[in-house]
Write a protein that holds these residues in place. Structure first.
Motif: not given
Ligand code: ADP
Ligand code: MG
Length: 315
Positions: A306-310, A293-298
């Protein structure tokens, strides 16, 4: 089982602070196990650090272009794993990025940092890539196909150390706890006495005091790359210390990338890879590997939040 005591111990290694939080019944036993785990950590640093001239990795870097070098079996396995992870991530993670790391000079964080020229970068990129590293399984040796190839385990070493410490702690009968290598990798052994998983926070890449999100972990590892842990500044721009080995330029687009999976060696390598790959390629990776799984902060404009992409999480 009731866990009626918790010990918390810290040790500096590999450029960060390792921390153990161990739960069990017998304090003395937990402290002994923690000390043994730290001894293992020191042994691994002495073997894997490019900053230690007598380390095995320094020896390999100095000698493997001249001929095959025999590698200690566990390090050999780690290098094989690193080569596999490099293939799986289309070269976004690559331990042969050592010469690029040196070129950009992140290791000394010097004030007189200058951006390397395109010509310099182009020359160095030619020497990067696991195709330059030949493995001989039977002999447990590796060799480089040309001079100037260098391995750097900075993006996988802490995760590997966490894994080795966890397996030692399991052998010593420690069932529950948290093992972390700075903010880079944390492994959750079982669950805390009063809950069914550990809740671990991910710090904001912009403001260390803030958390961007939390993750529930049980027998899982979380690694994070990026943020403002290490970077150099020039012409008003920040250059992070993760480089896209294919272009020779620092990764950009994401401020931070986290990976969650059961093996901390893999999560460490993958958080670095995801920082390079960006949102869409990371989605593709996670689709093909459903245990990750990944959590990304563009990157975002100042003031816009911040928009956090899970990726791979239910919510
Ligand atoms: P941290 O060290 O903060 O945990 P990473 O795990 O992402 O961060 O590792 C970054 C380090 O790995 C760099 O300092 C450098 O030594 C090395 N490195 C940089 N870019 C790459 C890459 N694309 N693949 C493998 N190693 C890298
Ligand atoms: Mg990493």
């Amino acid at each position: 089982m009731t866990n009626d005591c918790t010990v918390r111990m810290k040790r500096r290694a590999m450029g960060c602070e390792f921390e153990l939080v161990l739960c069990g019944r017998n304090r003395e036993h937990l402290v002994d196990a923690a000390n043994e785990a730290f001894e293992e950590l020191v042994r691994l640093e002495e073997q894997m650090s490019v900053f230690i001239p007598t380390s095995e990795i320094s020896y390999i870097n100095a000698s493997a272009a001249e001929g095959p070098v025999r590698v200690e079996p566990r390090l050999f396995d780690l290098l094989r794993t690193a080569a596999r992870l490099s293939r799986e991530t289309d070269g976004a993670f690559d331990v042969s990025a050592g010469p690029l790391v040196k070129l950009w000079g992140f290791s000394n964080n010097s004030d007189d940092f200058t951006i390397p020229s395109e010509d310099e970068i182009g020359e160095i990129v030619k020497r990067v890539g696991m195709s330059h590293v030949e493995f001989d399984e039977k002999e447990s040796t590796i060799r480089f196909d040309s001079p100037g190839v260098e391995l750097d385990l900075g993006a996988i070493g802490k995760g590997y150390a966490v894994r080795e410490m966890v397996s030692l702690l399991h052998e010593r009968g420690v069932a529950a706890g948290l093992v972390s290598g700075g903010p880079s990798t944390v492994y959750a052994m079982a669950s805390p006495p009063d809950d069914d998983a550990w809740t671990v926070g991910i710090r904001s890449p912009v403001n260390r005091a803030d958390r961007i999100t939390t993750v529930r972990l049980k027998n899982q590892a979380l690694s994070t790359s990026g943020g403002h842990e290490r970077f150099v500044e020039a012409d008003g721009r920040r250059y992070g210390h993760v480089i896209d080995p294919r272009t020779g330029h620092p990764a950009h687009g994401l401020l931070a990338a986290s990976a969650v999976t059961s093996d901390p060696t893999r999560s460490d390598a993958l958080s670095t890879a995801f920082l390079v790959l960006g949102v869409e390629k990371t989605r593709e990776y996670c689709r093909a590997h459903d245990d990750v799984r990944a959590i990304l902060v563009p990157a975002y404009e100042p003031g816009s939040g911040a928009n956090v992409v899970r990726i791979g999480f239910e919510q």
